[in-house]
Design an enzyme around this catalytic site. Structure first.
Site, PDB file in Angstrom:
ATOM      1  N   LEU A 153      -2.841  -8.636  13.329  1.00 48.25           N
ATOM      2  CA  LEU A 153      -3.072 -10.021  12.920  1.00 48.25           C
ATOM      3  C   LEU A 153      -2.969 -10.142  11.409  1.00 48.25           C
ATOM      4  CD1 LEU A 153      -3.579 -12.705  14.216  1.00 48.25           C
ATOM      5  CD2 LEU A 153      -6.025 -12.322  13.974  1.00 48.25           C
ATOM      6  N   ALA A 203       0.813  -1.208   0.000  1.00 46.30           N
ATOM      7  CA  ALA A 203       0.000   0.000   0.000  1.00 46.30           C
ATOM      8  C   ALA A 203       0.850   1.263   0.000  1.00 46.30           C
ATOM      9  CB  ALA A 203      -0.938  -0.006   1.207  1.00 46.30           C
ATOM     10  N   LYS A 221      -0.179 -17.505  -0.624  1.00 45.33           N
ATOM     11  CA  LYS A 221       1.137 -16.875  -0.401  1.00 45.33           C
ATOM     12  C   LYS A 221       1.218 -16.259   0.985  1.00 45.33           C
ATOM     13  CE  LYS A 221      -0.159 -12.447  -0.587  1.00 45.33           C
ATOM     14  NZ  LYS A 221       0.163 -11.364   0.365  1.00 45.33           N
TER      15      LYS A 221
END
Length: 327
Positions: free
Chosen positions: A275, A141, A192
């Site tokens: 998380l 991002a 992934k």
């Protein structure tokens, strides 16, 4: 020249904010929906998102709201940048205000923990009438938000829809390729995450760059094996949404999954860490391979570390002790 769109981005985390900025730079109108009223005020007044995307100035043309109906009003396209485990519930709310013909592009990578469904499967139940696509690939991002070059894949079962969306969503720093292999693109993005935890744990435990490279490479073998069992095309998994994303996330602490694995490898407390999606996906992926009798020792090992009390060093010893075989 095609007209510009009004694009609603659901989710004002780092990824959603970066996508909204990129769509605005591409000439589209961008609206950003968030649950948090304080975050909405910060974006609209301070033109920043200090919690999720610090140091990035948000263009005044990007407007934030906590009103779902207002975010979706007049939208030509929706980008759903919602965490995987919340996607279904958010789209169910969006469905009350969203016209049936508006395409929804799923920008989260994961598998729903309760159902074992991919994002498009969960979204289809929440939005039975809307065209669905997925956007996935090697992308951080912060890079995208700062205008750095990024390439991703936009996939839909309808290849024409995927091609149209890829064209519309491309921006000066965002190159979108199209694919009709939705299964392959989604599987690559979800699995992934688990493999990046393995790479991060290997790095964090100080086992060396050679071991990280081995985990990444053999992890890709597992990704292709699982993909083949689910009908994904090999060339999709060799592309941006598979191998490309795997290379990026298995080699950078910018990846939440890699960082989570690295902390695990160092023996640190994990309860204060954000998380990572791979934590949810690991148990589901392990169940998927077990039910189909597939060989995926790295994915099974990550599940053992996260849910079975297996230490990183014991996990590596177990992998090294596996019977020798041809590559």
């Amino acid at each position: 020249m095609s007209r510009h769109w009004t694009i609603a981005v659901l989710g004002a985390g780092a990824w959603g904010t970066a996508l909204a900025l990129t769509m605005q730079r591409a000439g589209h109108g961008a609206r950003l929906w968030a649950r948090d009223q304080n975050l909405v005020r910060e974006i609209n007044n301070a033109r920043s998102n200090s919690r999720y995307l610090p140091g990035v100035k948000i263009d005044p043309a990007v407007l934030a709201t906590d009103d779902m109906a207002a975010a979706l009003e007049g939208a030509d396209c929706v980008l759903a940048a919602i965490p995987a485990q919340s996607l279904r519930s958010v789209l169910a709310v969006a469905g009350t205000a969203l016209k049936a013909h508006i395409p929804v592009v799923l920008c989260a990578k994961g598998i729903e923990r309760e159902t074992g469904q991919l994002m498009s499967e969960a979204a289809r139940q929440a939005l039975p009438e809307n065209p669905l696509a997925a956007l996935s690939g090697p992308s951080f991002a912060a890079d995208l938000a700062r205008g750095l070059p990024t390439a991703v894949t936009v996939a839909a079962q309808d290849g024409a829809l995927a091609a149209d969306l890829a064209k519309k969503l491309s921006a000066p720093n965002l190159r979108c390729y199209s694919s009709d292999d939705l299964m392959g693109v989604e599987l690559g993005g979800a699995l992934k995450n688990v493999l990046a935890i393995a790479a991060g744990a290997t790095s964090g435990a100080g086992l060396g760059a050679s071991a990280v490279a081995a985990i990444t490479t053999r992890g890709f073998v597992e990704l292709r094996r699982i993909g083949a069992a689910f009908g994904a095309r090999a060339e999709t998994l060799m592309g941006l949404s598979g191998l490309g994303d795997l290379i990026l996330t298995c080699n950078s602490p910018q990846s939440r999954n890699f960082a989570y694995g690295a902390a695990l490898g160092r023996g640190e407390r994990l309860d204060n860490l954000p998380l990572a999606e791979g934590v949810f996906t690991a148990s589901i992926a392990a169940r998927m391979v077990s039910e189909r009798g597939l060989e995926a020792p790295i994915i099974e090992t990550v599940n053992g570390m996260l849910n079975g009390g297996l230490t990183v060093h014991a996990a590596m010893q177990a992998l090294l002790a596996r019977p020798l075989k041809s590559e």
